[in-house]
Design a protein around this motif. Structure first.
Motif, PDB file in Angstrom:
ATOM      1  N   LEU A 136      -3.199 -27.099 -49.529  1.00 58.03           N
ATOM      2  CA  LEU A 136      -3.088 -25.813 -50.228  1.00 58.03           C
ATOM      3  C   LEU A 136      -4.168 -24.842 -49.753  1.00 58.03           C
ATOM      4  CD1 LEU A 136      -2.350 -27.074 -53.865  1.00 58.03           C
ATOM      5  CD2 LEU A 136      -0.743 -25.932 -52.318  1.00 58.03           C
ATOM      6  N   LEU A 137      -5.384 -25.369 -49.530  1.00 61.25           N
ATOM      7  CA  LEU A 137      -6.466 -24.537 -49.017  1.00 61.25           C
ATOM      8  C   LEU A 137      -6.128 -24.029 -47.616  1.00 61.25           C
ATOM      9  CD1 LEU A 137      -9.302 -23.332 -49.169  1.00 61.25           C
ATOM     10  CD2 LEU A 137     -10.211 -25.558 -48.418  1.00 61.25           C
ATOM     11  N   PHE A 138      -5.585 -24.909 -46.795  1.00 58.21           N
ATOM     12  CA  PHE A 138      -5.170 -24.517 -45.448  1.00 58.21           C
ATOM     13  C   PHE A 138      -4.127 -23.395 -45.507  1.00 58.21           C
ATOM     14  CE2 PHE A 138      -2.078 -24.830 -42.005  1.00 58.21           C
ATOM     15  CZ  PHE A 138      -2.889 -24.784 -40.886  1.00 58.21           C
ATOM     16  N   SER A 139      -3.148 -23.540 -46.400  1.00 50.46           N
ATOM     17  CA  SER A 139      -2.093 -22.536 -46.537  1.00 50.46           C
ATOM     18  C   SER A 139      -2.667 -21.178 -46.946  1.00 50.46           C
ATOM     19  CB  SER A 139      -1.052 -22.997 -47.565  1.00 50.46           C
ATOM     20  OG  SER A 139      -0.500 -24.246 -47.207  1.00 50.46           O
ATOM     21  N   THR A 140      -3.615 -21.216 -47.890  1.00 47.16           N
ATOM     22  CA  THR A 140      -4.258 -19.975 -48.340  1.00 47.16           C
ATOM     23  C   THR A 140      -5.006 -19.300 -47.192  1.00 47.16           C
ATOM     24  OG1 THR A 140      -4.535 -20.909 -50.560  1.00 47.16           O
ATOM     25  CG2 THR A 140      -5.871 -18.984 -50.013  1.00 47.16           C
ATOM     26  N   LEU A 141      -5.706 -20.099 -46.395  1.00 52.14           N
ATOM     27  CA  LEU A 141      -6.453 -19.568 -45.263  1.00 52.14           C
ATOM     28  C   LEU A 141      -5.527 -18.977 -44.196  1.00 52.14           C
ATOM     29  CD1 LEU A 141      -9.137 -22.381 -44.951  1.00 52.14           C
ATOM     30  CD2 LEU A 141      -9.593 -19.977 -45.496  1.00 52.14           C
ATOM     31  N   GLN A 142      -4.316 -19.525 -44.086  1.00 54.86           N
ATOM     32  CA  GLN A 142      -3.353 -18.974 -43.139  1.00 54.86           C
ATOM     33  C   GLN A 142      -2.960 -17.545 -43.528  1.00 54.86           C
ATOM     34  OE1 GLN A 142      -1.800 -20.861 -40.137  1.00 54.86           O
ATOM     35  NE2 GLN A 142      -3.911 -21.339 -40.629  1.00 54.86           N
ATOM     36  N   PHE A 143      -2.710 -17.345 -44.823  1.00 57.96           N
ATOM     37  CA  PHE A 143      -2.375 -16.000 -45.302  1.00 57.96           C
ATOM     38  C   PHE A 143      -3.550 -15.037 -45.073  1.00 57.96           C
ATOM     39  CE2 PHE A 143       0.786 -18.387 -47.835  1.00 57.96           C
ATOM     40  CZ  PHE A 143       1.915 -17.637 -47.528  1.00 57.96           C
ATOM     41  N   THR A 144      -4.755 -15.554 -45.292  1.00 56.12           N
ATOM     42  CA  THR A 144      -5.946 -14.732 -45.044  1.00 56.12           C
ATOM     43  C   THR A 144      -6.057 -14.385 -43.565  1.00 56.12           C
ATOM     44  OG1 THR A 144      -7.074 -15.882 -46.863  1.00 56.12           O
ATOM     45  CG2 THR A 144      -8.447 -14.593 -45.368  1.00 56.12           C
ATOM     46  N   GLY A 145      -5.726 -15.347 -42.714  1.00 55.73           N
ATOM     47  CA  GLY A 145      -5.750 -15.111 -41.273  1.00 55.73           C
ATOM     48  C   GLY A 145      -4.748 -14.040 -40.847  1.00 55.73           C
ATOM     49  N   TRP A 146      -3.589 -14.036 -41.486  1.00 51.94           N
ATOM     50  CA  TRP A 146      -2.591 -12.996 -41.175  1.00 51.94           C
ATOM     51  C   TRP A 146      -3.121 -11.618 -41.557  1.00 51.94           C
ATOM     52  CZ3 TRP A 146       2.121 -15.988 -43.613  1.00 51.94           C
ATOM     53  CH2 TRP A 146       2.462 -17.042 -42.756  1.00 51.94           C
ATOM     54  N   ARG A 147      -3.839 -11.558 -42.686  1.00 51.55           N
ATOM     55  CA  ARG A 147      -4.420 -10.268 -43.080  1.00 51.55           C
ATOM     56  C   ARG A 147      -5.475  -9.815 -42.070  1.00 51.55           C
ATOM     57  NH1 ARG A 147      -4.059 -12.235 -48.519  1.00 51.55           N
ATOM     58  NH2 ARG A 147      -6.258 -12.856 -48.496  1.00 51.55           N
ATOM     59  N   GLU A 148      -6.244 -10.776 -41.550  1.00 53.18           N
ATOM     60  CA  GLU A 148      -7.237 -10.446 -40.528  1.00 53.18           C
ATOM     61  C   GLU A 148      -6.565  -9.925 -39.261  1.00 53.18           C
ATOM     62  OE1 GLU A 148     -10.564 -13.149 -39.791  1.00 53.18           O
ATOM     63  OE2 GLU A 148     -10.019 -14.230 -41.618  1.00 53.18           O
ATOM     64  N   LEU A 149      -5.460 -10.565 -38.874  1.00 54.67           N
ATOM     65  CA  LEU A 149      -4.715 -10.105 -37.700  1.00 54.67           C
ATOM     66  C   LEU A 149      -4.210  -8.679 -37.909  1.00 54.67           C
ATOM     67  CD1 LEU A 149      -2.563 -13.254 -36.766  1.00 54.67           C
ATOM     68  CD2 LEU A 149      -4.424 -12.273 -35.432  1.00 54.67           C
ATOM     69  N   SER A 150      -3.682  -8.435 -39.094  1.00 54.05           N
ATOM     70  CA  SER A 150      -3.167  -7.101 -39.409  1.00 54.05           C
ATOM     71  C   SER A 150      -4.290  -6.069 -39.376  1.00 54.05           C
ATOM     72  CB  SER A 150      -2.495  -7.114 -40.788  1.00 54.05           C
ATOM     73  OG  SER A 150      -1.985  -5.839 -41.111  1.00 54.05           O
ATOM     74  N   GLY A 151      -5.465  -6.466 -39.886  1.00 52.02           N
ATOM     75  CA  GLY A 151      -6.616  -5.562 -39.883  1.00 52.02           C
ATOM     76  C   GLY A 151      -7.100  -5.224 -38.481  1.00 52.02           C
ATOM     77  N   MET A 152      -6.824  -6.132 -37.526  1.00 51.88           N
ATOM     78  CA  MET A 152      -7.203  -5.882 -36.131  1.00 51.88           C
ATOM     79  C   MET A 152      -6.144  -5.075 -35.385  1.00 51.88           C
ATOM     80  SD  MET A 152      -9.042  -9.408 -34.814  1.00 51.88           S
ATOM     81  CE  MET A 152      -7.846 -10.567 -35.488  1.00 51.88           C
ATOM     82  N   GLY A 153      -5.056  -4.753 -36.075  1.00 55.02           N
ATOM     83  CA  GLY A 153      -3.992  -3.981 -35.430  1.00 55.02           C
ATOM     84  C   GLY A 153      -2.915  -4.829 -34.799  1.00 55.02           C
ATOM     85  N   ILE A 154      -2.941  -6.143 -35.060  1.00 53.44           N
ATOM     86  CA  ILE A 154      -1.897  -7.038 -34.547  1.00 53.44           C
ATOM     87  C   ILE A 154      -0.955  -7.357 -35.708  1.00 53.44           C
ATOM     88  CG2 ILE A 154      -1.398  -9.241 -33.429  1.00 53.44           C
ATOM     89  CD1 ILE A 154      -4.267  -9.288 -32.419  1.00 53.44           C
ATOM     90  N   ASP A 155       0.195  -6.729 -35.708  1.00 54.91           N
ATOM     91  CA  ASP A 155       1.148  -7.027 -36.771  1.00 54.91           C
ATOM     92  C   ASP A 155       2.440  -7.572 -36.181  1.00 54.91           C
ATOM     93  OD1 ASP A 155       2.689  -4.793 -35.886  1.00 54.91           O
ATOM     94  OD2 ASP A 155       1.445  -3.471 -37.109  1.00 54.91           O
ATOM     95  N   PHE A 156       3.353  -7.935 -37.061  1.00 60.03           N
ATOM     96  CA  PHE A 156       4.583  -8.604 -36.627  1.00 60.03           C
ATOM     97  C   PHE A 156       5.439  -7.700 -35.740  1.00 60.03           C
ATOM     98  CE2 PHE A 156       8.802 -10.487 -37.078  1.00 60.03           C
ATOM     99  CZ  PHE A 156       8.501 -11.831 -36.925  1.00 60.03           C
ATOM    100  N   ARG A 157       5.330  -6.401 -35.933  1.00 62.46           N
ATOM    101  CA  ARG A 157       6.160  -5.463 -35.170  1.00 62.46           C
ATOM    102  C   ARG A 157       5.363  -4.741 -34.085  1.00 62.46           C
ATOM    103  NH1 ARG A 157       8.306  -2.210 -40.272  1.00 62.46           N
ATOM    104  NH2 ARG A 157       6.085  -2.524 -40.742  1.00 62.46           N
TER     105      ARG A 157
END
Length: 203
Positions: free
Chosen positions: A101-122
């Motif tokens: 569960l902790l790993f899963s939570t960190l994955q979502f946090t990692g996606w937010r970090e990616l988005s903050g760097m300008g790397i998004d799904f689109r």
């Protein structure tokens, strides 16, 4: 001699429990999917060093450490069950569940970090693969988390009655279920570590 070895392997495969066969085939299929997507991810980069301006999300680094620890805890589940220690079996299964569960939570946090760097799904053509690869892995892991919860509830119910506990410990089917969980969990751990190494290389 070779024919005897081949027939021996065929006999082993035929004697596998259907659940083992399904899981092994599922793992093989999942491995092929990840291999295809990782290849597509690497080839989707139009030029070398595209991610040099970015840093790998810290959450991905922490989650990798978490998943390594969970590999150890999942590996202790079956030995404690075989030594008739239900309490320790529950503890390590529960800890593995929490780490997942902790790993899963960190994955979502990692996606937010990616988005903050300008790397998004689109965004970048290869950027979508970062989300896709980690997302598919998380989806596979979610199934293992649900299964871990089911196993934990089953162990707690059986523990209330000494007769049920005795039946549980002497039932090879129960041992197989815990064993399959440990194998699948380690498989998902290995998949993530391969993905993480790939991400490190790309970044």
């Amino acid at each position: 001699m070779q024919r005897e070895e081949k027939s021996h392997w065929f006999e082993k495969i035929e004697n596998l429990h259907p659940y083992r066969t399904i899981m092994y085939l599922g793992m093989f299929g999942s491995g092929l999917i990840f291999l295809f997507l990782m290849t597509a991810f690497v080839l989707s980069q139009p030029e070398a060093g595209r991610y040099d301006q970015f840093a790998i999300p810290k959450s991905f680094i922490i989650s990798s450490m978490v998943i390594i620890v969970s590999s150890f805890t999942s590996g202790r589940i079956l030995p404690y069950f075989n030594s008739n220690n239900i309490e320790k079996t529950k503890i390590y299964l529960f800890v593995t569940l929490l780490l997942g569960l902790l790993f899963s939570t960190l994955q979502f946090t990692g996606w937010r970090e990616l988005s903050g760097m300008g790397i998004d799904f689109r965004g970048l053509p290869s950027g979508s693969f970062l989300y896709l690869l980690s997302g598919i892995h998380l989806f596979h892991l979610a199934g293992a988390l649900i299964y871990a919860l089911v196993l934990l509830i089953h162990l707690k119910k059986s523990e209330k009655d000494p007769v049920s506990t005795l039946i549980l410990l002497s039932n090879p089917y129960e041992e197989m279920k815990l064993g399959l969980f440990s194998v699948y969990w380690k498989f998902m751990d290995a998949v993530w570590l391969v993905l993480f190494i790939l991400f490190l290389w790309m970044f």
